[in-house]
Motif scaffolding. Structure first.
Motif, PDB file in Angstrom:
ATOM      1  N   ARG A  22       0.841  -1.202   0.000  1.00 16.48           N
ATOM      2  CA  ARG A  22       0.000   0.000   0.000  1.00 16.48           C
ATOM      3  C   ARG A  22       0.871   1.245   0.000  1.00 16.48           C
ATOM      4  O   ARG A  22       2.063   1.178   0.240  1.00 16.48           O
ATOM      5  CB  ARG A  22      -0.961  -0.014   1.195  1.00 16.48           C
ATOM      6  N   ALA A  25       3.577   5.174  -3.780  1.00 19.98           N
ATOM      7  CA  ALA A  25       4.895   4.889  -4.354  1.00 19.98           C
ATOM      8  C   ALA A  25       5.165   3.378  -4.346  1.00 19.98           C
ATOM      9  O   ALA A  25       5.631   2.810  -5.348  1.00 19.98           O
ATOM     10  CB  ALA A  25       5.989   5.633  -3.591  1.00 19.98           C
ATOM     11  N   SER A 132       3.403   8.001   4.600  1.00 17.78           N
ATOM     12  CA  SER A 132       3.854   8.409   3.272  1.00 17.78           C
ATOM     13  C   SER A 132       5.373   8.338   3.202  1.00 17.78           C
ATOM     14  O   SER A 132       6.075   8.975   3.998  1.00 17.78           O
ATOM     15  CB  SER A 132       3.394   9.842   2.979  1.00 17.78           C
ATOM     16  N   THR A 133       5.872   7.584   2.224  1.00 20.06           N
ATOM     17  CA  THR A 133       7.325   7.474   2.071  1.00 20.06           C
ATOM     18  C   THR A 133       7.906   8.775   1.509  1.00 20.06           C
ATOM     19  O   THR A 133       9.057   9.114   1.796  1.00 20.06           O
ATOM     20  CB  THR A 133       7.689   6.286   1.151  1.00 20.06           C
ATOM     21  N   ASP A 199      -1.901  10.641  -3.131  1.00 21.15           N
ATOM     22  CA  ASP A 199      -2.186   9.506  -4.025  1.00 21.15           C
ATOM     23  C   ASP A 199      -2.387   9.994  -5.444  1.00 21.15           C
ATOM     24  O   ASP A 199      -2.048   9.290  -6.398  1.00 21.15           O
ATOM     25  CB  ASP A 199      -3.412   8.738  -3.528  1.00 21.15           C
ATOM     26  N   ASN A 209      -5.619  12.478  -1.030  1.00 20.64           N
ATOM     27  CA  ASN A 209      -4.793  11.700  -0.106  1.00 20.64           C
ATOM     28  C   ASN A 209      -5.720  11.024   0.901  1.00 20.64           C
ATOM     29  O   ASN A 209      -6.953  11.193   0.859  1.00 20.64           O
ATOM     30  CB  ASN A 209      -3.780  12.619   0.580  1.00 20.64           C
ATOM     31  N   LYS A 210      -5.130  10.246   1.793  1.00 20.76           N
ATOM     32  CA  LYS A 210      -5.882   9.494   2.805  1.00 20.76           C
ATOM     33  C   LYS A 210      -6.989  10.333   3.439  1.00 20.76           C
ATOM     34  O   LYS A 210      -6.776  11.480   3.808  1.00 20.76           O
ATOM     35  CB  LYS A 210      -4.908   9.006   3.884  1.00 20.76           C
TER      36      LYS A 210
HETATM   37  C1  RUB Z   1      -1.821   5.752   1.475  1.00 19.76           C
HETATM   38  C2  RUB Z   1      -1.799   7.249   1.448  1.00 19.76           C
HETATM   39  C3  RUB Z   1      -0.450   7.920   1.380  1.00 19.76           C
HETATM   40  C4  RUB Z   1      -0.079   8.163  -0.085  1.00 19.76           C
HETATM   41  C5  RUB Z   1       1.355   8.626  -0.248  1.00 19.76           C
HETATM   42  O1  RUB Z   1      -3.131   5.210   1.451  1.00 19.76           O
HETATM   43  O2  RUB Z   1      -2.810   7.912   1.419  1.00 19.76           O
HETATM   44  O3  RUB Z   1      -0.479   9.149   2.027  1.00 19.76           O
HETATM   45  O4  RUB Z   1      -0.249   6.985  -0.837  1.00 19.76           O
HETATM   46  O5  RUB Z   1       2.260   7.594   0.122  1.00 19.76           O
HETATM   47  P1  RUB Z   1      -3.331   3.616   1.552  1.00 19.76           P
HETATM   48  P2  RUB Z   1       3.732   7.528  -0.507  1.00 19.76           P
HETATM   49  O6  RUB Z   1      -2.722   3.178   2.841  1.00 19.76           O
HETATM   50  O7  RUB Z   1      -4.812   3.439   1.510  1.00 19.76           O
HETATM   51  O8  RUB Z   1      -2.646   3.007   0.350  1.00 19.76           O
HETATM   52  O9  RUB Z   1       4.352   8.870  -0.230  1.00 19.76           O
HETATM   53  O10 RUB Z   1       4.435   6.414   0.217  1.00 19.76           O
HETATM   54  O11 RUB Z   1       3.591   7.280  -1.972  1.00 19.76           O
END
Ligand code: RUB
Length: 340
Positions: A22, A25, A132-133, A199, A209-210
């Motif tokens: 999930r 990224a 979020s990475t 997202d 986003n979430k």
């Molecule tokens: C994850 C989410 C994250 C973004 C960004 O939702 O909302 O904030 O995907 O993450 P879920 P990143 O847990 O439902 O997948 O910066 O790692 O891409």
């Protein structure tokens, strides 16, 4: 002549759908890796079959979750690099393209981290939502340049991705205060930044986003705390340039309410149903529909006016100007390669 999809693709698709993989990224990276595996193992004997199978694999991955545009962006990138007249050439070009994608994804995240870290000062407190990475990369780069950073981490119901965020921040040595989502407004007084990922980002600068991000952003604006979105350009949603909206995933109600909890709220559910049923199934169903409804949207939309900056690997942008970058990087959108 049915297309053949490699089990690695089917497994990855199942992992994404069940959220074992999930975050936008990570989803993009896993999807590209799965296509490379399928290319490597494909037993297709002619180029047309190879291409048909890869497209079917991409479709299976595409259909897992609708909101993070990093997924279709990744699939598009890999399939558009599938070139050659022979199976061997197609295989090599697809694998190479997937590798390039994954390397660039990692590189973009660390470049973005460097840029985002410039906003953070020594001693700053950052409030986060979800895991979020891209947001973590900014904090990590700030720590590497010797700044001390503290974090207030929202737990992020119902899936509690805040726990993953808290764990990874602790691994970096960051002091963490974990709070329930409802305590966010109270703790904004102690925060210097709200830092979240994305997202999808729409052409008008809205950030998807979430769920809970938009409420947090409104409260932060009211308290004068800047809202920063850390998002690689793979989060830019090209279809929004032509007026398409971003689909918000609705997830299973059992993430919010177990069957047991449901019965606690409506113990008479069964009775009402059988009484109203009267041997007539339709009536019972209507009762059920008009009764207790649980909604579980996974994401929400934060309008650009509540966002101070979007940090990408190409620099930091006010949300209203993100469309310029989007046009530059994606140009005209064409048919999806898995539908060609
Ligand atoms: C994850 C989410 C994250 C973004 C960004 O939702 O909302 O904030 O995907 O993450 P879920 P990143 O847990 O439902 O997948 O910066 O790692 O891409």
């Amino acid at each position: 002549n049915h297309p053949v999809v490699d089990p690695a693709v089917t497994d990855t698709a199942a992992d994404i759908a069940a959220m074992r993989i999930r975050g936008a990224a990570a989803i993009a990276d896993a999807a590209a890796a799965a296509l490379a595996t399928q290319a490597e193992r494909s037993k297709a004997t002619d180029p047309a079959a190879f291409e048909r199978d890869l497209r079917a694999g991409a479709r299976e991955l595409y259909e897992t979750r609708p909101t993070a545009v990093s997924l279709p962006n990744a699939l598009r990138y890999v399939l558009r690099g599938m070139e050659g007249e022979t199976v061997a050439a197609l295989r090599d070009s697809t694998i190479e393209r997937a590798d390039t994608f994954r390397t660039e994804l990692e590189q973009a995240q660390s470049t973005l981290g460097e840029i985002g870290s410039n906003r953070l000062r020594d001693g700053d407190v950052v409030m986060t939502h979800c895991h979020s990475t891209d947001a973590l990369a900014c904090i990590e780069a700030a720590l590497e340049s010797g700044k001390r950073i503290e974090a207030i981490v929202k737990e992020t119901r119902p899936r509690k991705q805040g726990h993953i965020m808290a764990r990874q921040l602790r691994e970096l040595g960051v002091p963490v205060t974990l709070i329930v989502d409802n305590a966010a407004r109270r703790y904004l007084d102690e925060a210097d930044h709200v830092l979240v990922g994305a997202d999808s980002i729409a052409a008008d600068g809205s950030v998807i986003n979430k769920v809970g991000t938009s409420g947090l952003a409104v409260n932060a604006r009211e308290r004068g705390v800047p809202v920063v979105v850390a998002a690689q350009t793979i989060k830019l949603h090209p279809d929004t340039m032509t007026g398409h909206t971003v689909a918000i995933e609705m997830r299973d109600e059992r993430e919010v309410l177990s069957m047991e909890e449901r019965t606690e709220i409506e113990p008479s559910g069964e009775t009402a149903r059988s009484a109203a049923g009267d041997g007539n199934g339709d009536e019972a169903r209507r009762q059920d529909e008009n009764g207790l409804t649980v909604e579980n949207p996974a994401f929400d939309v934060t309008p650009p006016r509540h966002i101070d900056a979007i940090v990408t690997e190409h620099g930091q942008f006010p949300p209203e100007s993100i469309v310029t970058l989007m046009r530059e990087l994606f140009g005209e959108t064409t048919a999806e390669p898995w539908e060609e």
